[in-house]
Design an enzyme around this catalytic site. Structure first.
Site, PDB file in Angstrom:
ATOM      1  CG  HIS A  70       4.622  -8.487   3.415  1.00 44.59           C
ATOM      2  ND1 HIS A  70       4.012  -7.778   4.420  1.00 44.59           N
ATOM      3  CD2 HIS A  70       4.703  -7.640   2.363  1.00 44.59           C
ATOM      4  CE1 HIS A  70       3.726  -6.557   3.990  1.00 44.59           C
ATOM      5  NE2 HIS A  70       4.138  -6.453   2.731  1.00 44.59           N
ATOM      6  CD  GLU A  71       6.831  -8.232  -0.637  1.00 46.71           C
ATOM      7  OE1 GLU A  71       5.942  -7.826  -1.417  1.00 46.71           O
ATOM      8  OE2 GLU A  71       7.339  -7.498   0.246  1.00 46.71           O
ATOM      9  CG  HIS A 117       1.811  -7.205  -1.533  1.00 48.85           C
ATOM     10  ND1 HIS A 117       0.886  -6.209  -1.322  1.00 48.85           N
ATOM     11  CD2 HIS A 117       2.838  -6.942  -0.680  1.00 48.85           C
ATOM     12  CE1 HIS A 117       1.341  -5.376  -0.372  1.00 48.85           C
ATOM     13  NE2 HIS A 117       2.517  -5.805   0.036  1.00 48.85           N
ATOM     14  CD  GLU A 166       1.765  -3.450   3.423  1.00 47.59           C
ATOM     15  OE1 GLU A 166       1.914  -3.520   2.188  1.00 47.59           O
ATOM     16  OE2 GLU A 166       2.673  -3.758   4.219  1.00 47.59           O
TER      17      GLU A 166
HETATM   18 ZN    ZN Z   1       3.684  -4.785   1.475  1.00 47.00          ZN
END
Ligand code: ZN
Length: 512
Positions: free
Chosen positions: A267-268, A271, A297
């Site tokens: 997830h990160e 980003h 997101e």
């Molecule tokens: Zn996030």
């Protein structure tokens, strides 16, 4: 292209502000990762001082004059140029920020810092009444912010715009009602008729060093450049960017639960790929980062879910994962794939699966709107929370710590933020499908452990723009259509029909 002097002067001034802003981000990163526990009070002062200086410098008469001069030469610029976008976005930020009195900004920053500490302690003791006065104060700050900023239809519009520029409460209402009408019945069918999922093995013993090594290896092949980034540990995983050449991520490891750190890293990394993909020419400006929380997101959820929880991904990576972790050696690929995609109505948002996640967000959004309008009293929040949890997810928290007090956002004053998580889910699929139309072999590439096709498309259609345009314009340019939940709903239907061996069907659409 000739760059007018007025633009150069504005840019030089904004670079100072961008440097100060990056410095506050470094202080926050340090606070979450390496700062000793008793450094809190000193750090709050340092952050308070920098935040105040930043605000004063940005809303100063100097900025106003430089901006006005730059607007005077705007007609000499290509509207799509970096320079024209810089002037447009600076005007947008300036108009918003200059409506907030400096005393208000400083008082809110102090209150948010204290309130977050009170929340942390009250949550630990399951003491909502102990948190209530601080929370009531933050809701009051939010109402006052909306009044200062101004709004036409709903005070929520004024707050939402801070996180998702150009998006309105009306847009969110329409999107959420469509998501709700489709996903609530999905959850019911899955719970009542779905083939049971076995996931006990995910709670076996998983060596932390091996977890880190696997996460780093995957982040690296996704395209995260570790010479311009790093991975550390924090209580809550996050990504932060000081410059396109210094973009950092964190995770947290649980020895007895494999998915936690692994999916947080995916997830990160999503980003971080966005921030590392911002062109160097936009660095040290107000357009040198992601376009909004929702668009950000969409990137993290894409790498976490559309890639990292996909069957093709695990067809390639599961044998590698099995070599790292003994508890998986007797577990079949299909069993593992279903386990990491398990759908279960639960109490905690950050642990929610792809199907139920947005219901957690809708609940928060509806309560926030009512709080702002004064239609719901802060002291009645726990009851309202529990009623909605029951209505949407069929579960009721036993404690407020696992209910209304679970998230940090309200204590920090971030009212208006939650919808961006759902926007991210929706936009992630819309973008992914647009990439697939151009590259029909996208999933096969992922199944071979090759991610350059996807990253290349994202670089070209999303990352390259930084914050030059509003999110809705970036989405339109990238996909050819306005934001729509339909690709996302189609994705959920197809994926989870397969995972659960059921036929998920949409309820007949009401004509309106
Ligand atoms: Zn996030």
């Amino acid at each position: 292209m000739h760059i007018p002097d007025a633009i150069k002067a504005l840019r030089a001034h904004l670079a100072t502000i961008a440097d100060l802003r990056a410095t506050t981000a470094i202080l926050r990163w340090d606070q979450e990762t390496y700062m000793p526990p008793r450094g809190t009070a000193g750090r709050a002062e340092q952050l308070g001082t920098l935040t105040r200086l930043l605000h004063e410098l940005f809303v100063s008469s100097q900025t106003q004059a430089l901006l006005a001069a730059a607007e005077g030469v705007l007609d000499q610029l290509d509207p799509d140029s970096d320079e024209a976008a810089l002037v447009r976005m600076t005007r947008r930020d300036y108009d918003r920020q200059s409506r907030l009195p400096a005393e208000f900004v400083a008082a809110r920053a102090r209150a948010a810092s204290l309130s977050t500490q009170i929340w942390r302690e009250a949550r630990r003791r399951n003491d909502f009444p102990g948190f209530l006065p601080a929370l009531a104060e933050m809701v009051d700050f939010a109402r006052r912010e909306a009044d200062y900023i101004g709004f036409e239809d709903h005070p929520y519009d004024a707050l939402l715009d801070r996180y998702e520029p150009g998006m309105t409460t009306q847009d969110i209402d329409g999107l959420f009602s469509r998501l709700r009408e489709v996903t609530v019945p999905f959850v019911r069918v899955i719970v009542e008729r779905g083939r049971p999922v076995e996931d006990g093995f995910l709670h076996a013993e998983y060596d932390v060093a091996q977890q880190r090594a696997f996460g780093v290896a995957v982040a690296d092949v996704f395209g995260y450049d570790f010479s311009r980034g790093r991975l550390d540990e924090s209580v809550h995983p996050f990504e932060t960017s000081f410059h396109p050449d210094d973009v950092r991520i964190t995770t947290r490891y649980q020895r007895n639960y494999l998915p936690s750190a692994m999916f947080a890293i995916f997830h990160e990394t999503g980003h971080a790929l966005y921030e590392q993909g911002i062109p160097p020419a936009l660095a040290r400006t107000c357009i040198g980062h992601g376009a909004s929380m929702g668009l950000h997101e969409s990137q993290s959820r894409m790498w976490e879910n559309l890639v990292g929880r996909s069957r093709p991904f695990w067809q390639h990576y599961y044998p590698i994962l099995q070599r790292s972790f003994a508890p998986l050696r007797q577990v079949e690929l299909d069993t593992f794939y279903r386990a990491v995609n398990r759908v279960q109505p639960s109490l905690i948002r950050v642990e929610a699966d792809e199907v139920t996640y947005n219901l957690h967000i809708m609940l928060r959004y509806e309560l926030e709107k009512q709080l702002l309008k004064g239609a719901l009293a802060v002291e009645d929040l726990p009851e309202a929370w529990n009623e909605r949890m029951h209505a949407y997810l069929g579960v009721t928290p036993a404690t407020d710590a696992d209910g209304v007090m679970q998230d940090t956002h309200w204590s920090g004053g971030s009212i208006g933020y939650f919808p961006t998580y759902t926007l991210g889910n929706v936009v992630s699929v819309q973008l992914f499908e647009a990439a697939r139309r151009v590259h029909p072999s996208l999933l096969e590439d992922i199944g071979r452990g090759q991610f350059a096709t996807l990253l290349g498309w994202l670089r070209q259609h999303v990352h390259r723009h930084g914050r030059k345009f509003l999110p809705k314009e970036i989405i339109k340019r990238a996909t050819g259509t306005d934001l729509t939940p339909e690709p996302y709903l189609q994705y959920l239907r197809s994926k989870f029909s397969d995972v659960y061996g059921v036929t998920l069907e949409e309820p007949a659409r009401r004509s309106s």
